[in-house]
Design a protein around this motif. Structure first.
Motif, PDB file in Angstrom:
ATOM      1  N   UNK A 137       7.115 -59.939 -67.902  1.00  0.00           N
ATOM      2  CA  UNK A 137       8.219 -60.681 -67.084  1.00  0.00           C
ATOM      3  C   UNK A 137       7.411 -62.124 -66.655  1.00  0.00           C
ATOM      4  N   UNK A 138       8.386 -62.857 -66.391  1.00  0.00           N
ATOM      5  CA  UNK A 138       8.092 -64.405 -65.954  1.00  0.00           C
ATOM      6  C   UNK A 138       7.046 -64.204 -65.004  1.00  0.00           C
ATOM      7  N   UNK A 139       7.154 -63.597 -63.740  1.00  0.00           N
ATOM      8  CA  UNK A 139       6.179 -63.475 -62.749  1.00  0.00           C
ATOM      9  C   UNK A 139       5.073 -62.983 -63.171  1.00  0.00           C
ATOM     10  N   UNK A 140       4.975 -61.967 -64.038  1.00  0.00           N
ATOM     11  CA  UNK A 140       3.769 -61.456 -64.496  1.00  0.00           C
ATOM     12  C   UNK A 140       3.057 -62.428 -65.403  1.00  0.00           C
ATOM     13  N   UNK A 141       3.544 -63.235 -66.213  1.00  0.00           N
ATOM     14  CA  UNK A 141       3.073 -64.450 -66.997  1.00  0.00           C
ATOM     15  C   UNK A 141       2.383 -65.358 -66.121  1.00  0.00           C
ATOM     16  N   UNK A 142       2.994 -65.594 -65.096  1.00  0.00           N
ATOM     17  CA  UNK A 142       2.511 -66.861 -64.208  1.00  0.00           C
ATOM     18  C   UNK A 142       1.098 -66.304 -63.452  1.00  0.00           C
ATOM     19  N   UNK A 143       1.053 -65.028 -62.928  1.00  0.00           N
ATOM     20  CA  UNK A 143      -0.113 -64.442 -62.295  1.00  0.00           C
ATOM     21  C   UNK A 143      -1.157 -64.366 -63.577  1.00  0.00           C
ATOM     22  N   UNK A 144      -0.739 -63.878 -64.548  1.00  0.00           N
ATOM     23  CA  UNK A 144      -1.936 -63.669 -65.575  1.00  0.00           C
ATOM     24  C   UNK A 144      -2.755 -65.012 -66.030  1.00  0.00           C
ATOM     25  N   UNK A 145      -1.909 -66.091 -65.931  1.00  0.00           N
ATOM     26  CA  UNK A 145      -2.571 -67.395 -66.114  1.00  0.00           C
ATOM     27  C   UNK A 145      -3.746 -67.608 -64.858  1.00  0.00           C
ATOM     28  N   UNK A 146      -3.789 -67.200 -63.861  1.00  0.00           N
ATOM     29  CA  UNK A 146      -4.452 -67.310 -63.046  1.00  0.00           C
ATOM     30  C   UNK A 146      -6.044 -66.408 -63.436  1.00  0.00           C
ATOM     31  N   UNK A 147      -6.021 -65.800 -64.309  1.00  0.00           N
ATOM     32  CA  UNK A 147      -7.014 -64.859 -64.842  1.00  0.00           C
ATOM     33  C   UNK A 147      -7.913 -65.753 -65.965  1.00  0.00           C
ATOM     34  N   UNK A 148      -7.345 -66.954 -66.067  1.00  0.00           N
ATOM     35  CA  UNK A 148      -8.120 -68.022 -66.971  1.00  0.00           C
ATOM     36  C   UNK A 148      -8.946 -68.919 -66.018  1.00  0.00           C
ATOM     37  N   UNK A 149     -10.084 -69.497 -66.379  1.00  0.00           N
ATOM     38  CA  UNK A 149     -10.831 -70.300 -65.487  1.00  0.00           C
ATOM     39  C   UNK A 149     -10.398 -71.686 -65.793  1.00  0.00           C
ATOM     40  N   UNK A 150     -10.450 -72.432 -65.022  1.00  0.00           N
ATOM     41  CA  UNK A 150     -10.135 -73.963 -65.112  1.00  0.00           C
ATOM     42  C   UNK A 150     -11.273 -74.809 -65.230  1.00  0.00           C
ATOM     43  N   UNK A 151     -12.429 -73.986 -64.444  1.00  0.00           N
ATOM     44  CA  UNK A 151     -13.751 -74.951 -64.586  1.00  0.00           C
ATOM     45  C   UNK A 151     -14.386 -74.851 -65.766  1.00  0.00           C
ATOM     46  N   UNK A 152     -15.074 -75.657 -66.467  1.00  0.00           N
ATOM     47  CA  UNK A 152     -15.630 -75.537 -67.788  1.00  0.00           C
ATOM     48  C   UNK A 152     -17.198 -76.106 -67.437  1.00  0.00           C
ATOM     49  N   UNK A 153     -17.530 -76.164 -66.099  1.00  0.00           N
ATOM     50  CA  UNK A 153     -19.007 -76.368 -65.875  1.00  0.00           C
ATOM     51  C   UNK A 153     -20.101 -75.321 -66.186  1.00  0.00           C
ATOM     52  N   UNK A 154     -21.005 -75.711 -67.064  1.00  0.00           N
ATOM     53  CA  UNK A 154     -21.978 -74.565 -67.301  1.00  0.00           C
ATOM     54  C   UNK A 154     -23.011 -74.297 -66.096  1.00  0.00           C
ATOM     55  N   UNK A 155     -23.418 -72.994 -65.957  1.00  0.00           N
ATOM     56  CA  UNK A 155     -24.343 -72.851 -64.996  1.00  0.00           C
ATOM     57  C   UNK A 155     -25.514 -72.820 -65.648  1.00  0.00           C
ATOM     58  N   UNK A 156     -26.559 -73.065 -64.861  1.00  0.00           N
ATOM     59  CA  UNK A 156     -28.027 -73.022 -65.279  1.00  0.00           C
ATOM     60  C   UNK A 156     -28.657 -71.629 -65.049  1.00  0.00           C
ATOM     61  N   UNK A 157     -28.971 -71.108 -66.262  1.00  0.00           N
ATOM     62  CA  UNK A 157     -29.554 -69.910 -66.095  1.00  0.00           C
ATOM     63  C   UNK A 157     -30.841 -69.833 -65.539  1.00  0.00           C
ATOM     64  N   UNK A 158     -31.450 -68.758 -64.675  1.00  0.00           N
ATOM     65  CA  UNK A 158     -32.808 -69.071 -63.886  1.00  0.00           C
ATOM     66  C   UNK A 158     -33.543 -67.834 -64.491  1.00  0.00           C
ATOM     67  N   UNK A 159     -32.982 -67.002 -65.438  1.00  0.00           N
ATOM     68  CA  UNK A 159     -33.818 -66.006 -65.936  1.00  0.00           C
ATOM     69  C   UNK A 159     -34.023 -65.970 -67.541  1.00  0.00           C
ATOM     70  N   UNK A 160     -34.839 -65.606 -68.127  1.00  0.00           N
ATOM     71  CA  UNK A 160     -35.015 -65.547 -69.628  1.00  0.00           C
ATOM     72  C   UNK A 160     -34.169 -64.405 -70.117  1.00  0.00           C
ATOM     73  N   UNK A 161     -33.716 -64.243 -70.999  1.00  0.00           N
ATOM     74  CA  UNK A 161     -33.055 -63.053 -71.858  1.00  0.00           C
ATOM     75  C   UNK A 161     -33.527 -61.941 -71.894  1.00  0.00           C
ATOM     76  N   UNK A 162     -35.022 -61.848 -71.752  1.00  0.00           N
ATOM     77  CA  UNK A 162     -35.519 -60.455 -71.604  1.00  0.00           C
ATOM     78  C   UNK A 162     -35.447 -59.980 -70.304  1.00  0.00           C
ATOM     79  N   UNK A 163     -35.512 -60.783 -69.364  1.00  0.00           N
ATOM     80  CA  UNK A 163     -35.557 -60.580 -67.854  1.00  0.00           C
ATOM     81  C   UNK A 163     -34.202 -59.995 -67.496  1.00  0.00           C
ATOM     82  N   UNK A 164     -32.998 -60.854 -67.929  1.00  0.00           N
ATOM     83  CA  UNK A 164     -31.797 -60.468 -67.604  1.00  0.00           C
ATOM     84  C   UNK A 164     -31.274 -59.158 -68.176  1.00  0.00           C
TER      85      UNK A 164
END
Length: 272
Positions: A232-259
């Motif tokens: 439905x149209x309403x469902x499609x509008x809500x589904x759009x909110x499941x997509x992030x708008x911010x593309x800023x990368x996070x700085x990882x504070x752990x190594x891959x092994x630690x994670x």
């Protein structure tokens, strides 16, 4: 949190980081099929609820679940959905359906709906809903996990009707054959359970607590819930909110092994 950088997960990469290939542990040496950047969004984090439907082996398709009535008790977070039954199906027993229909109506109605009622499931982990958009994976935390179970309230109403009918019948028969009934009374074994005063008090408090919660649940009125099906149209509008708008990368504070160690524990099964 904003968006996260690329995350690659595979058996081969996990064991390779530990110094041993996956084949050394009898596992297939899976090749990495794709690398997707992962983004985390909280647009719907407080309003995203996962409903688990009974006996649904396949993915939900548009129109497959289309309740005629949907209602909710917002305070106690209880949901009920009335799902229509196909009374024209050759597998539907109309005679039995008419008998059970007395539990939902007094006018000879067929049992033509199945009511699903929600039961909250304690979350033992953090659940995420994922959406693949293009070559990106977008994740949203799920606020609650709810299981929908068939409600059998119509059976309770049928039992009440039968009990009332039996009581009326017994009242009409009062005074007839009382002496004979007294003669037929047989001795019965009675089991007596003795509880301590503390146990009795604990049991009483538990019963009062359950009764209080049930009473408050029944006192809360139902509110109408508007249901929008998949596609439905309403469902499609809500589904759009499941997509992030911010593309800023996070700085990882752990190594891959630690994670990986934090997620799955010790990566080397040979080390205790």
């Amino acid at each position: 949190m904003s968006d996260t950088p690329d995350v690659v997960m595979s058996d081969s990469s996990i064991y390779a980081s530990a110094g041993q290939p996956a084949t050394a542990y009898g596992l297939p040496d899976d090749e990495i099929a794709a690398e997707l950047p992962v983004f985390l969004t909280h647009k719907l984090a407080k309003n995203l609820h996962m409903l688990v439907y009974p006996q649904k082996e396949h993915a939900t398709k548009p129109g497959l679940i289309n309740p005629t009535v949907a209602r909710i008790k917002p305070i106690h977070r209880q949901i009920e959905l009335d799902i229509p039954l196909d009374v024209q199906s050759p597998m539907y027993n109309k005679e039995r359906g008419r008998e059970l229909g007395e539990g939902i109506s007094d006018i000879g109605r067929l049992l033509d709906i199945q009511t699903l009622v929600s039961v909250d499931i304690p979350k033992n982990s953090t659940y995420l809903a994922g959406v693949v958009r293009g070559s990106e994976l977008h994740l949203t935390p799920v606020d609650s996990l709810t299981q929908l179970r068939p409600s059998l309230k119509y059976l309770d109403r049928l039992a009440e009707k039968q009990k009332e009918a039996s009581k009326i019948h017994d009242d009409n028969d009062d005074g007839d054959g009382d002496d004979d009934k007294d003669k037929d009374v047989k001795a019965q074994t009675v089991q007596v359970t003795v509880r301590s005063a503390e146990a009795e008090e604990a049991l009483r408090q538990q019963q009062n607590s359950i009764a209080y919660i049930q009473q408050k649940l029944e006192e809360e009125p139902w509110s109408k819930l508007v249901y929008h099906d998949v596609g439905s149209e309403e469902s499609a509008l809500v589904a759009e909110k499941l997509v992030a708008s911010n593309r800023e990368s996070l700085l990882c504070k752990t190594t891959p092994d630690e994670y990986l160690t934090a997620v799955i524990g010790n990566m080397n099964p040979d080390i205790l």
